[in-house]
Design an enzyme around this catalytic site. Structure first.
Site, PDB file in Angstrom:
ATOM      1  N   GLU B 439     -31.063  25.017 -27.242  1.00  0.00           N
ATOM      2  CA  GLU B 439     -29.599  25.172 -27.342  1.00  0.00           C
ATOM      3  C   GLU B 439     -28.859  23.947 -26.806  1.00  0.00           C
ATOM      4  O   GLU B 439     -27.755  24.067 -26.269  1.00  0.00           O
ATOM      5  CB  GLU B 439     -29.110  26.442 -26.628  1.00  0.00           C
ATOM      6  CG  GLU B 439     -29.487  27.744 -27.305  1.00  0.00           C
ATOM      7  CD  GLU B 439     -28.859  27.916 -28.683  1.00  0.00           C
ATOM      8  OE1 GLU B 439     -27.836  27.286 -28.966  1.00  0.00           O
ATOM      9  OE2 GLU B 439     -29.434  28.685 -29.477  1.00  0.00           O
ATOM     10  N   GLY B 440     -29.460  22.786 -26.943  1.00  0.00           N
ATOM     11  CA  GLY B 440     -28.828  21.548 -26.471  1.00  0.00           C
ATOM     12  C   GLY B 440     -29.350  21.180 -25.100  1.00  0.00           C
ATOM     13  O   GLY B 440     -29.138  21.896 -24.130  1.00  0.00           O
TER      14      GLY B 440
END
Lengths: 594, 594
Positions: B439-440
């Site tokens: 998610e980054g």
């Protein structure tokens, strides 16, 4: 991912920071001339890179197999160990009278860094053998030495250390293994030992177990522990192998990392008692073990630094190859190698700067060990011994705490691929995790540091080393590096305040000091590492003016030291606040409220 | 090691710090009354403790098996998932019109913490399903919503997110998967997606894949990506399952952690094209994905905090039970439980203080999400949306960076046993390691924070939050806690200096800002976490005077906050120095010199 031994960096540290030429001038080390040392480094690099390193992931994947008390190592380990022994690497720093090559610890350390970086699981077998050799060399009878040491130094009979029992981890006072005299000078040993690294394997014909056990009439606690040699196969006075001794591996641990190294539960005396031989005098076992503690702990410090180096190399390689997202502030919309992204650089520099500082401080300690052992001047010997005693817990604790961060950054740089085992970055993280635990946890190193190494001598060595760091900071200032001098000066001031607090508080309030002992250990790692980086800067500045100077190499030293001063040294102030202000809040919570 | 949901702590944060009563007063959340929320917490705790948590180590040991495209989950997972769905947990925060229960995100967050702590690998299946529901809820046609959402909210058809491809990790501009219109309104999808969590498994009858792909005439880069629904089994308008779609799992990743969760390589269109349905408009796929980004990133922040809690509980339990070495300064020579040793306490407090601060800041962000979504006043909505936007990268980045440290401390407290897999401490370390990546990565969160969330609004929200923290520090001072107020004031001043630097430098020198972006993210985590700890102190002081006050619980809040102020907040000054002074040394080294 392949390993490239950082021979240039190692040579720089050996020659410019650790004082190899002075060590080589000590009585007994005359052979350690620059040509021979260079040859050693080159040969070790080749073996590490070509033979030992490729087995690192093999050992991780295959692990070891136990069948009927026999441990089969991962494919290739046996052959690599044979070559390792044939080339005489185990005996490099073993005295020549025991079949070794009598090199300084400092020179051996350079090769040990390479073995650890190449394959830490593999490196533990020689490392433990060296520890056993050292204990026997100091305390065994001449006959015992003559029988065992040459065969151990050649690697024919590797050694193990059997201390831990389920109820006796860090606290050896609780050791229960028993040793009963047989009447012929030997003893029957019975009991269970756990966490025995390379306790059983197929790489050698015999294994020499050093075992802590209690005699029947021994006093309780640490003063009732004796040291025994228990060979896997009994041997006659000529070293010929006889019958199998009553000791066996009953299980292998399933570990987070170092899968290539068998961690054994060893059972002694299931069939009446394993034959053992007392080393030295009864009830002196723990003191004998302490003889080799400094070397062993320094060795684990080397492991931490070396695994960091390996993780760094892998991360650099990936960061150069992996293309992802455009370069910030660039007009080119094409994705760039991630090494151009500032945060990836920050991570790489964080890894690199710590490795360089650790290598410098670790080798400095290795050289101090040689000076303490061999300096002709008794006062200098003592001075260096105090330096060794102080630096060992710092190097062991700091290098191994930080390798957790460094290998974790290595994973992070790989992004999602870092979490995939085949990439190899995760193995370094897993392998590294034991180093801050075995040979004394960081907490134990830190208690040793604040107690025996600081408070009990009123901070004498701490102040002396900080004084040397101060002199370096002043030279940095004078040489035109205020951006490095200022953070170093500030960090030294904080460190001195902590030493003062420890010296003043330890007797009356040992818990308050203990509460900040690990932050203090990290402070000393940072400050003394920063000192070494400062020394490197002064050398590099000088050498940059030489005709054949390696400009790129020397400029990199300056930049890496600056990063250390601006990113890592500033951590000291926060740690110092924890040491000085934080003990109450560590201790205040009611035990039941956790 | 069992898990005990920290219901008292969660309730304290919900009620006293996150403002549950205000959230429950928002239009649409009227059902979230204290009695119902209590019942939800108690029921979730039971399921998490009794059903989900015991499968955590089972999933780790067994992993998932792939045979002919079919993934078999670890024993017990299927049954637990069925019970989880039957009890309606997936739909807790799904709007009632789609078959959910329409609870606030804040209330759902409390249950999500429990699932993640109990078994993070298991929790990812519902988490990703919720993400897919959210994307469809915002962007799909009414028909598509009616067909999919109720079945997804019930857990009958869990969802997945298919973004990453081998060449397109963090940089989705590089997505190559193709979607060709068939003519009947559907599309044929072909391409390979990697790192697809719960991409294939045996826990449900169907799986709803959300897939990013390019239409034939799509522009290059991120503006040419569309979002498609690709069900594992084709369905008719009544939701009856039809033929198998042309999508399959071709391999499972061998990962460092979260072994219980299958991470799949998914192949679309090997036999001509998987049937997919366009969500919303063409070429808007990335924007649609961003819709659910805040929830998903906050969810990963919850994971980090929750795994920390689980590791803490295990470490406390071991520290109470394990007896080793005598208590420092005590007259009793007998070995003591290690929880009495100051350094073990320091480690436990370091874990505990970060968990409490993270829980408070995370739930505060969850409440802000609800306020931004439902506040009747438009200006308040916007204000809270800015708070959400700012806090998401902080919570995601800080919680997940720190869980690496916290779980590593958990291992350390176990000593040698921590390195043995059966102990379970190492699993938390392994499981946690992905959270700072997916998610980054933290680097991506930090760039989002300094760019879109700070520089582009001249630091407005950063200054506003720091202003609130300042008011809390002033109240702490007035309430008689100068030892907490002073470090908080100092840390806020450092944080403000960093915000100023970022705002002033970002346009002209984005690389310099980027070089310090992760240290800045950590600063904001520490300062805003410290602010929440300060708020907790003010509440606890008040409540201590109430008749039926839980003295022990409230005193613990005071002590833990003090530890945070004295051990963790002081780290800010060093980090600020890295942000303000350190960018040159991050960027200076020649690329070839690494």
């Amino acid at each position: 991912m392949s390993y490239q031994a950082p021979v240039n960096d190692i040579r720089f540290v050996l020659n410019e920071l650790a004082g190899l030429s002075e060590v080589a001038a000590l009585p007994g080390y005359e052979d350690a001339n620059p040509e021979l040392v260079d040859a050693i480094l080159e040969e070790a690099a080749k073996l590490a890179q070509d033979v030992v390193a490729p087995l690192n992931s093999v050992g991780d994947r295959h692990g070891n197999r136990l069948d009927n008390g026999t441990v089969t190592t991962a494919p290739g380990f046996k052959e690599a160990y044979r070559q390792f022994c044939e080339n005489g690497w185990i005996g490099l720093r073993v005295p020549t009278e025991h079949g070794g090559q009598g090199m300084p610890a400092l020179v051996a350390m350079a090769t040990e860094e390479m073995w650890c970086a190449a394959n830490v699981a593999f490196s533990l077998c020689p490392l433990l053998t060296l520890g056993a050799i050292e204990a026997l060399d100091h305390h065994a009878s001449p006959e015992m030495k003559a029988l065992y040491l040459p065969r151990m130094a050649s690697g024919e009979w590797p050694g193990t250390m059997n201390l831990t029992e389920p109820q006796a981890g860090s606290d050896l006072a609780q050791v229960r293994t028993r040793a009963v005299p047989v009447g012929d000078g030997s003893y029957k040993i019975s009991g269970q030992k756990i966490f025995i690294t390379w306790g059983e394997h197929d790489m050698a014909d015999n294994i020499v177990h050093l075992v802590l056990a209690r005699l029947p009439d021994a006093p309780a606690g640490v003063k009732g522990i004796s040291l025994f040699v228990v060979p896997k196969f009994l041997v006659d006075t000529e070293g010929r192998l006889g019958q199998r001794n009553d000791v066996r591996c009953v299980s292998l641990e399933h570990k987070l990392g170092i899968h290539g190294s068998p961690t054994c539960v060893m059972s002694y005396g299931d069939e009446g008692g394993a034959i053992g031989y007392l080393v030295g005098e009864p009830n002196r076992g723990l003191a004998y073990m302490f003889t080799m503690m400094n070397h062993a702990r320094l060795g684990v410090g080397v492991e931490g630094m070396a695994i960091s180096e390996r993780a760094y190399q892998q991360a650099v390689s990936y960061a150069r190859d992996r293309v992802q997202s455009r370069e910030l502030g660039s007009d080119d919309p094409a994705p760039a190698p991630i090494i151009r992204h500032p945060d990836v650089r920050r991570m790489l520099m964080t890894m690199r700067a710590q490795i360089e500082a650790q290598r410098a401080l670790t080798y400095y300690t290795g050289a101090a060990l040689d000076r303490a052992a061999c300096h002709p001047d008794r006062a200098e010997q003592q001075r260096w011994q105090a330096v060794v005693n102080f630096l060992i817990p710092v190097v062991k604790g700091w290098n191994t705490e930080q390798v957790n961060e460094v290998t974790s950054l290595g994973v992070q740089i790989h992004g999602g691929m870092g979490f995939i085992e085949e990439t190899g970055a995760a193995q370094h993280l897993r392998d590294a995790r034991i180093t801050a635990i075995y040979e004394g946890t960081t907490g134990i190193q830190a208690m040793d540091l604040v107690g025996r190494k600081t408070a009990s001598e009123q901070g004498a060595t701490a102040y002396a080393l900080l004084g040397e760091a101060e002199a370096t900071a002043a030279k940095l200032e004078a040489a035109g590096y205020p951006e490095m001098a200022a953070p170093l000066h500030r960090a030294i001031a904080d460190a001195k305040a902590c030493v003062k607090f420890i010296v003043e508080s330890f007797n009356d309030n040992p818990k308050a000091v203990a509460a900040g002992s690990v932050p203090f250990l990290k402070i000393m790692g940072l400050v003394l590492g920063g000192w070494q980086m400062g020394r490197a800067v002064l050398v590099a500045k000088q050498k940059l003016h030489e005709v054949d100077a390696d400009q790129s190499f020397l400029q990199a030293k300056l930049i890496t030291a600056r990063f250390f001063a601006q990113h890592l040294l500033p951590q000291v102030s926060g740690l110092a606040e924890a040491v000085l202000q934080g003990s109450d809040s560590v201790l205040a919570l009611d035990e039941a409220a956790f």
